[in-house]
Motif scaffolding. Structure first.
Motif: not given
Length: 63
Positions: A42-63
């Motif tokens: 479903g769309c909601l699952l894909v969007v929520s996983i993409a949101w979590v992954l993008q936050r992870t990428v940005l959080r790792d970039r800041i560290r």
């Protein structure tokens, strides 16, 4: 967040744009791969996983 958290010392706006774009390229590619090959997700699952992954990428970039 300010731009300098993700792009330490860009020499031009084009370089800064390339760095910021490269941070989200994998997540966007993943969304398209799921859309083309996995029809039962479903769309909601894909969007929520993409949101979590993008936050992870940005959080790792800041560290």
């Amino acid at each position: 967040m300010p731009l300098f958290h993700f792009v330490p010392f860009p020499t031009s706006m084009i370089e800064a744009d390339n760095i910021l774009s490269s941070l989200s390229y994998g997540v966007i590619l993943g969304v398209f791969v799921v859309a083309f090959y996995v029809k039962s997700v479903g769309c909601l699952l894909v969007v929520s996983i993409a949101w979590v992954l993008q936050r992870t990428v940005l959080r790792d970039r800041i560290r």
